[in-house]
Design an enzyme around this catalytic site. Sequence first.
Site, short mmCIF file in Angstrom:
data_model
loop_
_atom_site.label_atom_id
_atom_site.label_comp_id
_atom_site.label_asym_id
_atom_site.label_seq_id
_atom_site.Cartn_x
_atom_site.Cartn_y
_atom_site.Cartn_z
N GLN A 174 80.41 74.43 45.87
CA GLN A 174 80.94 74.05 47.19
C GLN A 174 82.44 73.78 47.16
OE1 GLN A 174 78.52 70.24 47.12
NE2 GLN A 174 80.25 69.51 48.33
N CYS A 231 77.85 69.93 51.21
CA CYS A 231 76.64 69.96 50.39
C CYS A 231 75.39 70.20 51.23
CB CYS A 231 76.51 68.63 49.66
SG CYS A 231 76.46 67.22 50.79
N HIS A 246 74.72 62.81 49.29
CA HIS A 246 74.79 64.18 48.78
C HIS A 246 73.49 64.92 49.07
CE1 HIS A 246 76.37 67.44 46.50
NE2 HIS A 246 75.68 67.25 45.40
N ASN A 257 72.09 71.78 42.05
CA ASN A 257 73.28 71.21 42.67
C ASN A 257 74.20 72.35 43.12
OD1 ASN A 257 75.15 69.35 43.56
ND2 ASN A 257 75.47 68.36 41.58
#
Length: 458
Positions: free
Chosen positions: A258, A264, A401, A422
Site C-alpha cells: 500500500q 489498508c 489496520h 498484510n
Amino acid sequence: MVAKNQFYHISLTLLFCMGFWGFQVTCRTLQDVSMYERHEEWMSRYGIVYKDPQEREKRFRIFKQNVKYIEASNNAANKPYQLGTNQFADLTNEEFVARRNRFKGHMCSSIIRSTTFKYENVTAVPTTVDWRQKGAVTPVKNQGQCDVSMYERHEEWMSRYGIVYKDPQEREKRFRIFKQNVKYIEASNNAANKPYQLGTNQFADLTNEEFVARRNRFKGHMCSSIIRSTTFKYENVTAVPTTVDWRQKGAVTPVKNQGQCGCCWAFSAVAATEGIHALTTGKLISLSEQELVDCDTKGVDQGCEGGFMDDAFKFIIKNHGLNTEANYPYKGVDGKCNAKAEAIDAATITGYEDVPVNNENALQKAVANQPVSVAIDASGSDFQFYKSGVFTGSCGTELDHGVTAVGYGISNDGGKYWLVKNSWGTEWGEEGYIRMQRGVAAQEGLCGIAMMASYPTA
Ligand SMILES: *[C@@H]1O[C@H](CO)[C@@H](O)[C@H](O)[C@H]1NC(C)=O
Ligand SMILES: *[C@@H]1O[C@H](CO)[C@@H](O)[C@H](O)[C@H]1NC(C)=O
C-alpha cells in the site's frame, strides 16, 4: 577397567590430533605450516575464534598477505617506522577502514570553523613535550567497534531499501532512530520465550509514532455507530479443518504494497473479494484497490485517509464489481475516479456479512470457508518490526489496520495462529504475511482480530 578406559580415551584423542595434523600437512606447503602456526599464535594472543573453518581459512589468507606486507615494509631501507601484526592483522585494509574510522570529514565541507586561536601570539615553545609525564593523559582506551558498526548497519539498510536522506541532518536524525530501533529489536529477539522474531524491515528508521501516523488508516475508532449485519451464513458449520491455507487453494493473489497511502481497508476488502471470486469461479484475478481509493468516495471511505472494508463491499456491490489491478493499477495516492475504467467489472460480489463479534470460533468457521477481512490494532512496535514466528503481542485493541485472514493453523511448537495477509510488501514479516496468535484468553482476539471481521458473498 578405569585404566583401560582412560587409555582408550587417550588413544582416541591422539588419533584425532594426528589425523587432523596429517590433513593440515597434506593440504599446505611446509612454509604455510609455519605461517599457519603464526596465525594460530596471533589468534590465541588476541583471543580470536572464527565461526567456521571457511572463515578461518579466509582470515588466514589475509593474515598471510598482511605478514608479507609488514615484513617487506620493515625490511625496506630508510623507513623510520616499523609495522607489526597487531589486532588488525586479519583485516584487509578496506575492512579496517570500514570498521574503525568514522570521523565525518567527508561530510564537513559546509561546516564553519571557529576563527579565534588563543595561542596565535605564542612565540617560545619547548623542543620536547610529553603531557603523560605531567599527569595530563589517562591510559589508552579501546573504542572497540562502537557505534561504527551501527553506522554501517544503517548504511547497509539504506542501500537495501534504496533510501537517500535529503540532508546530513535528516540522516543523523534517522540514524539515531534506527539505532534505538535496532536496540529494541535485539532486546526483543534475545528475550526468552518469545515465539516470534523482529527484524530491521522498511520501517526501521521510523519512530513508532511516525509508523502509526503513516501507515494504518482503518477507521475502527469511529465505528461504534456502524450497524453490523446480523446474518452469519457459517453459523451452523460444525466441522472445520485443523489447518487452512487459502494460498494453497489458489485463492490468494501475491502480497501487495500500500506504500504510504492509508488505504489498508481497500487492500483488505479486495483480497477478500479476490478470494471469494476465485472460490466461486475458479479464476484468481488481482483486482483494483485504486478503483476503491479513487471512486468509493461518496460514503465514509476516504481513500488514503482511511475507510472500512464493509463500505468497500457496499461500493463493489453497487458498482457491479471491480476492474482488474492491471487495468486500474495502484498509484498509492488519492486520484480522480477513472469512470471508463470503473465501468469495467472483472469480478463482483452479491453481498457481505459480518462475523459475530468477539468470537474466535465464529471467525474460524468463516476462515475455514473463505478469506476474511479483519481489522486489527497494528500500532505496536513489535508489529512494526515483526519478522517471523507466531506473533503473540504486545498490542491493544484500538483497531487501526485492515488485513485479510487467509488461513489458520498450528505451528511446529504448538502455537495456534491466524495466517494473515498484510499489504506492506514482501519485505515485512514472513514474505508479507504474519502468523498471529489464535485462541487467546481475551474474547477480542489478539490485537482485536475478532472484533470486526467480515466477508463478501458471491
Ligand atoms: C595577537 O596579537 C595581535 C596583534 O597584537 C592582536 O591583535 C591579537 O588580539 C592577539 N591575539 C590573541 C589571541 O591574543
Ligand atoms: C442454523 O440452524 C438453525 C436451526 O436449525 C436454523 O434456524 C438456521 O436458519 C440455520 N442457519 C443457517 C445460516 O443456515
